[in-house]
Enzyme design. Sequence first.
Site, PDB file in Angstrom:
ATOM      1  N   ASP A   1       0.857  -1.185   0.000  1.00  0.00           N
ATOM      2  CA  ASP A   1       0.000   0.000   0.000  1.00  0.00           C
ATOM      3  C   ASP A   1       0.892   1.233   0.000  1.00  0.00           C
ATOM      4  OD1 ASP A   1      -2.285   1.838   0.607  1.00  0.00           O
ATOM      5  OD2 ASP A   1      -3.327  -0.042   0.992  1.00  0.00           O
TER       6      ASP A   1
ATOM      7  N   HIS B   1       2.108   1.931  -3.279  1.00  0.00           N
ATOM      8  CA  HIS B   1       1.217   2.907  -3.909  1.00  0.00           C
ATOM      9  C   HIS B   1       1.777   4.315  -3.869  1.00  0.00           C
ATOM     10  CE1 HIS B   1      -2.497   0.083  -3.117  1.00  0.00           C
ATOM     11  NE2 HIS B   1      -1.558  -0.473  -3.852  1.00  0.00           N
TER      12      HIS B   1
END
Length: 410
Positions: free
Chosen positions: A234, A257
């Site tokens: 993430d 991310h």
Amino acid sequence: MATSWVSIKASCLVLAIACMLSTINRVESINPIGAHRSLVGEIVFDIRKFGAKSDGRTDNGVMINQAWTAACSSKGPARVLIPLGNFMAGQINFVGPCVGGKKTVEIQGTLLGDPNPSSHASKAWISAQKVDYIDITGGGTINARGENFWKYAKGGGEWVLPVSLEFQTVGNGNVFNVNFLNSMGFHIRVTDSHDVALWGLNIQAPGNSPNTDGVHLSSNKNVRITDSKIGTGDDCISIGHGNYDVLVSKIECGPGHGISVGSLGKRPDETSMGRITIKDCLIRDTTNGARIKTYHGSPVMDASDITFENIIMERVKNPIIIDQNYNSNSKTQPSKVKISDVHFRNIRGSSTSPISITLNCSSTVPCQGVELADINLTSFNVTGPLTSKCTNVKAYVRGKINLTGLERCF
């Protein structure tokens, strides 16, 4: 006279020895059970003295908590020592307020999370709460063994699984020279705290591990995250609502991310944030690079004075992105987060998407004062020139930018 003089000297010698022994006994008596003094004067509480075993199977949570309680109650600087070895543990709580000076948790070995889900009823596996002046360091590893838990994770960024380490209402706290591996949820969360520094960290989880943010911040003042390597499933770093005076510098990010401001506006009690600086970072093999993201149906709030500067992108899908429609399929109302005074400066590297700049702002409160300065991005396995896409934004350009389509941004 000679005999009397010898007698006096002998009496003084006996008295001196007695005083010395009395002092030694007094020093030993003030050291609690399971403790010894270090060379710098702090009391060291070795978790083995409280019964901890480094067999990788025994639940040492109670022993570690007991060592902390003793250190926290010690009148002066104190250190909890987790020596070399594999120490499995369930819930660990470093709870204050404490007396005396700085408290240090020195992790030389490896802390292993309990693979039994019933051992983790809290939102955090290791939690420091209401503590002023705490250091967590030591060169060791915090391995939550999250691979045993990821199948239980829910989507949408929910904090269902425990974070590996949480700072909750901490002042003057430092985490440095520690390795984090395979968190259940986030690796580190800092909330409602001030004057916190994180540096020299190595945070790693597989790129497909769910919601394993490297560091998440919410409602803090004066936080520094520097000189670290973060690769997760993430955001490498996510800076949520209520944060002011945050510096992120010299981070190597990827996979994951990217580095994000947000997401913002998901909950009705969220508050404004600003004075955020992210600079001198390398972002590699991520889905996003420099990102700001907000939800539909948000409360009215501001996100301002945000700078991304001197960022190298290597094979990044969305190098520069503002997304005010983030994960918002269930809500139709536009975001009410007002984004302003944002700077993307000296961003260079490669994009794996033909649209390397996306400024997708709210129709209710369009983005204002967005600077694009010296943007030099090249394509990686992309045919044709790189372009940009802008909606509801007032941007301006400085320096050189090698993209097309920017006229829609002004």
